[in-house]
Design an enzyme around this catalytic site. Structure first.
Site, PDB file in Angstrom:
ATOM      1  N   CYS A 166     -46.258  -7.986 -35.786  1.00 55.62           N
ATOM      2  CA  CYS A 166     -45.220  -9.173 -36.864  1.00 55.62           C
ATOM      3  C   CYS A 166     -45.612 -10.328 -37.852  1.00 55.62           C
ATOM      4  O   CYS A 166     -45.004 -11.271 -38.189  1.00 55.62           O
ATOM      5  CB  CYS A 166     -44.769  -9.797 -35.688  1.00 55.62           C
ATOM      6  N   HIS A 306     -42.752 -19.495 -33.450  1.00 52.58           N
ATOM      7  CA  HIS A 306     -42.937 -17.793 -33.541  1.00 52.58           C
ATOM      8  C   HIS A 306     -41.635 -17.418 -32.775  1.00 52.58           C
ATOM      9  O   HIS A 306     -40.681 -16.798 -32.685  1.00 52.58           O
ATOM     10  CB  HIS A 306     -43.909 -17.360 -32.887  1.00 52.58           C
ATOM     11  N   GLU A 317     -46.838 -20.108 -26.652  1.00 55.51           N
ATOM     12  CA  GLU A 317     -46.839 -20.786 -27.840  1.00 55.51           C
ATOM     13  C   GLU A 317     -46.358 -22.781 -27.628  1.00 55.51           C
ATOM     14  O   GLU A 317     -47.157 -23.545 -27.869  1.00 55.51           O
ATOM     15  CB  GLU A 317     -45.558 -20.241 -28.355  1.00 55.51           C
ATOM     16  N   LYS A 338     -35.311 -16.851 -34.459  1.00 51.61           N
ATOM     17  CA  LYS A 338     -35.005 -16.207 -34.051  1.00 51.61           C
ATOM     18  C   LYS A 338     -33.872 -15.560 -33.166  1.00 51.61           C
ATOM     19  O   LYS A 338     -34.035 -15.068 -32.530  1.00 51.61           O
ATOM     20  CB  LYS A 338     -36.066 -15.409 -33.218  1.00 51.61           C
ATOM     21  N   HIS A 343     -35.804 -10.477 -34.208  1.00 48.47           N
ATOM     22  CA  HIS A 343     -37.176 -10.383 -34.832  1.00 48.47           C
ATOM     23  C   HIS A 343     -37.249  -9.950 -35.777  1.00 48.47           C
ATOM     24  O   HIS A 343     -37.012  -8.444 -35.426  1.00 48.47           O
ATOM     25  CB  HIS A 343     -37.935  -9.998 -33.371  1.00 48.47           C
ATOM     26  N   PHE A 404     -48.378  -8.490 -32.653  1.00 47.72           N
ATOM     27  CA  PHE A 404     -48.996  -7.497 -31.776  1.00 47.72           C
ATOM     28  C   PHE A 404     -50.409  -7.266 -32.621  1.00 47.72           C
ATOM     29  O   PHE A 404     -50.608  -7.024 -33.356  1.00 47.72           O
ATOM     30  CB  PHE A 404     -48.658  -5.740 -31.554  1.00 47.72           C
TER      31      PHE A 404
END
Length: 417
Positions: A166, A306, A317, A338, A343, A404
């Site tokens: 991502c 994110h 985060e 998002k 996403h 990831f």
């Protein structure tokens, strides 16, 4: 060696909120959800039966004829159209620029997974004789976008893909920034594209317990910072930006959207899918980006986080943001777009950087929609721009993108200084 300045002079996008930059920004600031039932395949047996799909997209409407479209996976089609939009928006004179100084760096996390899926399923159903599309490999490989764009425009400079889940498009933009400031190019077409609403993607993320399964409330299922969040909503689409050396842009009278001040990259070195619970990798990426930009935390007005709407990720985060920004964290605007786009995996960083650009240019912070219930582990004294856009002058914005594998990337940009 003196480092050169980098600005953004062109934008293009195909994403769940619109098939143009103008449509995207309008829906973004109006808090529109891009989620709906999956149409790409029969998802009736899947735990998740909804996604944020691109809508009303026909490649023929954008000058890609049927023969050419058959040679391209959807992620490449999206990128081709978004690149055309961005180059047109930049008003580059393709006859006068030095094409050996123009390159393409575009990321994708999973590339042509739809093509690969179709071909393997076709082989398994087709009997003993293996029959594969001769365009299988060039349709599938993630780097094909950069190749196709360079071929179309004749750009002979640096040309490759970044693949970091991502964080792919964020790393592409970081690389583009470095190529220009280190005098290896004057122009880089950059960003990312993904067409991941596919059988293996949805099935795989379901098995990993990463996706929301809130099928009854799909329009509001992407709900970052809400106590009832249960995973991200998969999206698809593309964002393409034209990065250009400042002097080169000024000399040709280009419209400049924003200047890129710095980037930061780090690794969690923790887990293949889960973020570091204390947000250590995210902290490092933000600190590095601010250091490279020559800015203090107090200089930042807005962070596009994110913010995937996963139980662990949102908490980690925000912990990182509070640690890096201290008391200034409570004076920032923070939002997760998002909540609207879903996403986009490898395309996320690009369209979210574009959301930052809109905030910088128009003084509107896009909202984090779908919020209803407070989570005791989240500090709501932070301005998370919940449910409604807010007006604010933005001189400096930050975009966080994580992937990831523990890949972290941060981009700092703002008004030309």
């Amino acid at each position: 060696m003196e480092l050169r300045r980098v600005v953004i002079t062109g934008l293009g996008t195909i994403n769940p909120l619109g098939n143009s930059v103008e449509e995207y920004f309008t829906n973004l600031n109006n808090g529109v959800s891009g989620a709906g039932p999956i149409t790409r395949f029969d998802a009736s047996l899947f735990k998740t039966r909804f996604a944020c799909e691109v809508k009303n997209f026909n490649p023929a409407d954008y000058g890609i004829d049927r023969k050419e479209a058959r040679k391209m996976d959807r992620f490449s089609q999206y990128a081709a159209v978004a690149a055309d939009q961005a180059v047109a928006d930049s008003k580059l004179d393709l006859e006068s620029i030095d094409k050996k100084r123009a390159g393409v760096i575009v990321g994708s996390g999973i590339g042509g997974i739809e093509t690969l899926t179709d071909e393997i399923m076709g082989y398994c159903e087709g009997g003993k004789v293996p029959r594969f599309n001769p365009f299988l490999i060039p349709k599938m490989i993630p780097d094909i976008i950069a190749g196709q764009i360079s071929i179309k425009y004749g750009f002979m400079g640096p040309n490759y893909a970044t693949v970091s889940a991502c964080a792919s498009s964020a790393h592409a933009m970081s690389n583009a920034f470095d190529m220009i400031r280190l005098n290896k190019a004057d122009i880089i077409i950059t960003g990312g594209s993904e067409a991941g609403v596919t059988i293996p993607s949805v099935g795989g993320f379901n098995s990993a317990q990463a996706l929301s399964t809130n099928n009854d409330e799909y329009a509001t299922a992407s709900r970052p910072f809400d106590k009832t969040r249960d995973g991200f909503v998969i999206g698809e689409g593309c964002g393409i930006l034209v990065f250009e050396e400042y002097g080169h842009a000024v000399a040709r009278g280009a419209k400049i959207y924003a200047e890129v001040f710095g980037t930061g990259m780090s690794a969690d070195a923790h887990h293949i899918t889960a973020p570091h619970p204390g947000g250590e990798g995210a902290m490092e990426a933000m600190r590095l980006a601010l250091k490279e930009a020559g800015l203090k935390p107090e200089d930042v007005d807005y962070i596009n986080v994110h913010g995937t709407s996963t139980p662990l990720g949102d908490i980690a985060e925000l912990k990182a943001v509070k640690e890096v920004f201290g008391e200034h964290a409570y004076k920032l605007n923070i939002s997760s777009t998002k909540s609207m786009t879903g996403h986009l995996l490898g395309g996320a960083g690009a369209i979210e950087t574009m959301a930052c650009i809109d905030a910088i240019c128009n003084g509107i912070i896009p909202p984090t929609i779908n919020f209803k219930e407070e989570d005791p582990e989240i500090d709501y004294k932070l301005n998370l721009t919940l449910n409604k856009a807010q007006k604010r002058e933005v001189n400096v914005a930050m975009n966080n993108t994580f992937g990831f594998g523990g890949h972290n990337s941060c981009l700092v940009l703002g008004k030309v200084r």
